[in-house]
Design an enzyme around this catalytic site. Structure first.
Site, mmCIF file in Angstrom:
data_model
loop_
_atom_site.group_PDB
_atom_site.id
_atom_site.type_symbol
_atom_site.label_atom_id
_atom_site.label_comp_id
_atom_site.label_asym_id
_atom_site.label_seq_id
_atom_site.Cartn_x
_atom_site.Cartn_y
_atom_site.Cartn_z
ATOM 1 N N TYR A 86 0.836 -1.202 0.000
ATOM 2 C CA TYR A 86 0.000 0.000 0.000
ATOM 3 C C TYR A 86 0.870 1.251 0.000
ATOM 4 O O TYR A 86 0.651 2.184 -0.785
ATOM 5 C CB TYR A 86 -0.916 -0.020 1.218
ATOM 6 C CG TYR A 86 -1.848 1.159 1.323
ATOM 7 C CD1 TYR A 86 -2.952 1.271 0.481
ATOM 8 C CD2 TYR A 86 -1.648 2.149 2.278
ATOM 9 C CE1 TYR A 86 -3.825 2.342 0.577
ATOM 10 C CE2 TYR A 86 -2.514 3.225 2.390
ATOM 11 C CZ TYR A 86 -3.603 3.314 1.539
ATOM 12 O OH TYR A 86 -4.456 4.387 1.635
ATOM 13 N N LYS A 106 0.928 4.045 -3.121
ATOM 14 C CA LYS A 106 0.485 5.413 -2.925
ATOM 15 C C LYS A 106 1.622 6.422 -3.116
ATOM 16 O O LYS A 106 1.379 7.575 -3.511
ATOM 17 C CB LYS A 106 -0.146 5.570 -1.541
ATOM 18 C CG LYS A 106 -1.488 4.863 -1.407
ATOM 19 C CD LYS A 106 -2.502 5.390 -2.428
ATOM 20 C CE LYS A 106 -3.900 4.860 -2.187
ATOM 21 N NZ LYS A 106 -4.897 5.425 -3.116
ATOM 22 N N TRP A 145 4.771 17.328 11.245
ATOM 23 C CA TRP A 145 5.658 16.887 12.341
ATOM 24 C C TRP A 145 6.712 15.964 11.800
ATOM 25 O O TRP A 145 6.442 15.115 10.956
ATOM 26 C CB TRP A 145 4.844 16.164 13.401
ATOM 27 C CG TRP A 145 4.412 17.076 14.519
ATOM 28 C CD1 TRP A 145 4.978 18.268 14.875
ATOM 29 C CD2 TRP A 145 3.312 16.854 15.413
ATOM 30 N NE1 TRP A 145 4.302 18.799 15.945
ATOM 31 C CE2 TRP A 145 3.285 17.937 16.306
ATOM 32 C CE3 TRP A 145 2.388 15.846 15.578
ATOM 33 C CZ2 TRP A 145 2.363 18.055 17.339
ATOM 34 C CZ3 TRP A 145 1.466 15.951 16.584
ATOM 35 C CH2 TRP A 145 1.427 17.042 17.470
#
Length: 258
Positions: A161, A165, A258
């Site tokens: 995955y 992506k 972050w």
């Protein structure tokens, strides 16, 4: 919204991957609420709920289509069918995708290839077929749904995955470069964890993991399916974003900062 840059009245939008309870359905609802006639499509294995997705959209004239995004002929047939039925295409959102939550050493080559084929090859095929039609019509918007994990990984093992992506992001940039001269914008929307959706429901079995995801965001909460997607999606999928292309818009509560 009539008269605004977000107005889709008289326009036709296509949402591929419009599963019930997923972000694709929310994208279709947002576009329909903005005035668009929407053609919703999904993988044949997930097509049983397409009529209910279509019926959930505000407005009339919407259509539903099964499409195998891994099959060239099927994607071409979808593009042709939408143009035949609606006479035009203005915006395309590609949210079709599958997830495989498996450790790397338990994942087979066949499983890895299946995820890549649906998520990445499918993204490219939808972009190719609809991108060429948007270009021939003089412009439009193409939006690919990726994830906050497009350029990082998370705590759940799902290497196929993550890889797929990440690929979607550079396919998006590449298509933006090639289609830009024809007036077609191509961007990616990168959500973090939206809950509950059909894809994130398994996390209900792990409340500590859900709490960790919430704490991980700057806003201290998960994405709201009903309220947090529509605005960013409409920016990229309507004339409002006519000078935005080749970009990744993170809709993640500050996760990626972050």
């Amino acid at each position: 919204m009539s008269g605004s840059v977000f107005d889709m009245t008289g326009r036709v939008a296509v949402v591929v991957g419009a599963s019930a309870g997923g972000l694709g359905q929310e994208a279709a609802r947002a576009l329909a609420a903005a005035g668009a006639t929407v053609a919703v499509a999904n993988l044949p294995s997930l097509a049983d709920d397409l009529d209910s997705v279509r019926a959930s959209l505000p407005g009339t004239g919407h259509t539903a289509h099964a499409v195998d995004v891994t099959d060239e002929a099927s994607v071409t047939a979808l593009a042709d069918a939408v143009l035949e039925q609606h006479g035009r295409v203005d915006s395309v959102v590609n949210a079709a995708g599958v997830m495989l939550r498996k450790a790397y050493d338990e994942t087979t080559v066949e499983e890895f290839e299946r995820v890549i084929k649906v998520n990445l090859v499918g993204c490219w095929l939808v972009g190719r077929e609809f991108g060429s039609r948007l270009a021939a019509a003089g412009g439009g918007q193409l939006v690919n749904i990726t994830t906050v994990y497009a350029e990082r990984v998370g705590p759940i093992p799902e290497s196929a995955y993550y890889a797929s992506k990440a690929g979607v992001v550079n396919v998006t940039r590449s298509l933006a470069s090639e289609l830009g001269p024809a007036g077609v914008t191509v961007n990616a929307l990168a959500p973090a964890v939206f809950y509950p959706t059909a894809m994130t429901m398994p996390l209900a079995d792990d409340p500590e993991q859900l709490e960790w995801f919430s704490r991980r965001t700057m806003l201290g909460r998960l994405g709201d399916v009903d309220g947090d997607l529509a605005g960013p999606l409409l920016l990229l999928a309507t004339p409002a974003g006519s000078y935005v292309t080749g970009q990744v818009l993170y809709v993640d509560g500050g996760w990626s900062a972050w």
